[in-house]
Design an enzyme around this catalytic site. Structure first.
Site, mmCIF file in Angstrom:
data_model
loop_
_atom_site.group_PDB
_atom_site.id
_atom_site.type_symbol
_atom_site.label_atom_id
_atom_site.label_comp_id
_atom_site.label_asym_id
_atom_site.label_seq_id
_atom_site.Cartn_x
_atom_site.Cartn_y
_atom_site.Cartn_z
ATOM 1 N N ASP A 125 8.836 19.281 36.103
ATOM 2 C CA ASP A 125 8.621 18.579 37.369
ATOM 3 C C ASP A 125 9.938 18.446 38.122
ATOM 4 O O ASP A 125 11.007 18.756 37.588
ATOM 5 C CB ASP A 125 7.971 17.201 37.123
ATOM 6 C CG ASP A 125 8.634 16.412 36.002
ATOM 7 O OD1 ASP A 125 9.742 16.781 35.575
ATOM 8 O OD2 ASP A 125 8.045 15.414 35.548
ATOM 9 N N ASP A 155 3.052 4.353 31.637
ATOM 10 C CA ASP A 155 1.631 4.287 32.001
ATOM 11 C C ASP A 155 0.844 5.474 31.438
ATOM 12 O O ASP A 155 -0.281 5.726 31.859
ATOM 13 C CB ASP A 155 1.485 4.220 33.526
ATOM 14 C CG ASP A 155 2.131 5.403 34.238
ATOM 15 O OD1 ASP A 155 2.614 6.327 33.545
ATOM 16 O OD2 ASP A 155 2.152 5.414 35.487
ATOM 17 N N HIS A 165 1.747 8.696 31.634
ATOM 18 C CA HIS A 165 1.825 9.963 32.374
ATOM 19 C C HIS A 165 2.597 11.021 31.592
ATOM 20 O O HIS A 165 3.445 10.715 30.759
ATOM 21 C CB HIS A 165 2.379 9.762 33.793
ATOM 22 C CG HIS A 165 3.834 9.445 33.909
ATOM 23 N ND1 HIS A 165 4.307 8.292 34.478
ATOM 24 C CD2 HIS A 165 4.935 10.150 33.558
ATOM 25 C CE1 HIS A 165 5.624 8.309 34.492
ATOM 26 N NE2 HIS A 165 6.040 9.428 33.924
ATOM 27 N N GLU A 209 0.409 11.146 37.269
ATOM 28 C CA GLU A 209 0.145 9.719 37.173
ATOM 29 C C GLU A 209 -1.328 9.465 36.811
ATOM 30 O O GLU A 209 -2.156 10.379 36.919
ATOM 31 C CB GLU A 209 0.466 9.048 38.512
ATOM 32 C CG GLU A 209 1.941 9.141 38.923
ATOM 33 C CD GLU A 209 2.835 8.165 38.169
ATOM 34 O OE1 GLU A 209 2.541 7.840 36.996
ATOM 35 O OE2 GLU A 209 3.850 7.724 38.739
HETATM 36 C C1 GLP Z 1 9.661 10.717 34.002
HETATM 37 C C2 GLP Z 1 9.480 12.205 33.728
HETATM 38 C C3 GLP Z 1 8.647 12.442 32.495
HETATM 39 C C4 GLP Z 1 9.187 11.614 31.333
HETATM 40 C C5 GLP Z 1 9.129 10.147 31.698
HETATM 41 C C6 GLP Z 1 9.607 9.250 30.582
HETATM 42 O O1 GLP Z 1 8.564 10.176 34.626
HETATM 43 N N1 GLP Z 1 8.864 12.869 34.838
HETATM 44 O O2 GLP Z 1 8.666 13.830 32.165
HETATM 45 O O3 GLP Z 1 8.441 11.871 30.184
HETATM 46 O O4 GLP Z 1 9.953 9.960 32.837
HETATM 47 O O5 GLP Z 1 11.011 9.208 30.583
HETATM 48 P P1 GLP Z 1 11.870 8.617 29.383
HETATM 49 O O6 GLP Z 1 11.831 9.647 28.325
HETATM 50 O O7 GLP Z 1 13.244 8.456 29.963
HETATM 51 O O8 GLP Z 1 11.253 7.346 28.987
#
Ligand code: GLP
Length: 261
Positions: free
Chosen positions: A67, A136, A138, A143
């Protein structure tokens, strides 16, 4: 779905790195799906270390980002392309031309998402897609209520996700872009192997919902229940709300040697 509960984030990262190492040493043109966020960092550190020790090479690999934010200037330090270069690809022998991501700077965002899907298809699809999970539930930036059949497209972030990611933007949620481009859930499900890494207490609830809850667009990661080869790698804290944890531990402890992760 295979659930692996490890002792620490470092051990979880090592298990994922083992699977990536096996792919790199067995496929002639491996195609990796890379995720940002803090969860995969132990994986990248293990891979950089193994590369430095001469155990693995990415020279024949291609890598696709999951992404990207819309509207950050090229080279912005929090653009996901910059993040992955800084944390991972600048430290290995992946060719810069072999790193692809959705173009969040394009004047034609719809065209950019369609082009990205074609690039993945032309590469022969993704062999191993690395994922984290949002608070949440995702995956990527899909989302809650994202279509379970979605492909790469533009999405609007929830206020919760913008608040979660404000830590990367001087704690200013308003500075977090509202729009993003993300591989869809259908795109993720088309990869041949999905590995999701989650560590820490804050991931316990979304992991329990995704693994043991119903399949629902309200928890996008629950769509992985449909994938024939998904591996969820956790530390103890992220596994703490699973009800069948004893079963997952037993299954992993008695995993046949021939059956790799
Ligand atoms: C963002 C990214 C996701 C990731 C999420 C959790 O939303 N787009 O790919 O999994 O954050 O991030 P973290 O691993 O820092 O908790």
């Amino acid at each position: 779905m295979e659930i692996i509960i490890s002792e620490s984030p470092q051990d979880a990262g090592s298990i994922v790195a083992d699977a990536i190492q096996r792919l790199l040493t067995s496929a002639t043109q491996p195609v990796l799906g890379l995720s940002t966020g803090s969860s995969p960092l132990p994986v990248y550190r293990h891979l950089i270390d193994r590369h430095e020790r001469g155990l693995i090479s990415f020279a024949d690999a291609r890598a696709f980002l999951l992404d990207e934010y819309v509207g950050l200037a090229p080279g912005h330090p929090e653009a996901y392309r910059s993040f992955i270069q800084r944390e991972f690809t600048n430290h290995i022998d992946l060719s810069p031309e072999a790193l692809f991501g959705p173009d969040g700077t394009s004047a034609d965002l719809q065209g950019a998402t369609e082009a990205y899907e074609r690039l993945i298809t032309d590469a022969g699809g993704i062999d191993l897609q690395l994922l984290g999970i949002g608070g949440d539930g995702h995956i990527g930036f899909n989302e809650p209520t994202s279509s379970l059949g979605s492909r790469t497209r533009i999405k609007t972030l929830t206020d919760t996700t913008r608040a979660d990611n404000a830590r990367f933007f001087d704690d200013d949620a308003d500075a977090v872009p509202r729009h993003v481009l993300t591989q869809g859930i259908g795109t993720i499900l088309a990869s041949r192997h999905v590995m999701l890494i989650a560590t820490g207490e804050s991931k316990a609830a979304p992991i329990a919902s995704a693994v043991e809850g119903p399949l629902t667009a309200m928890v996008p990661a629950s769509a992985l229940q449909l994938h024939p080869h998904t591996t969820i790698v956790l530390d103890e804290a992220a596994a703490s709300q699973l009800t069948l944890d004893a079963y997952y531990r037993e299954a992993y402890a008695h995993k046949p040697d021939w059956q790799h992760v």
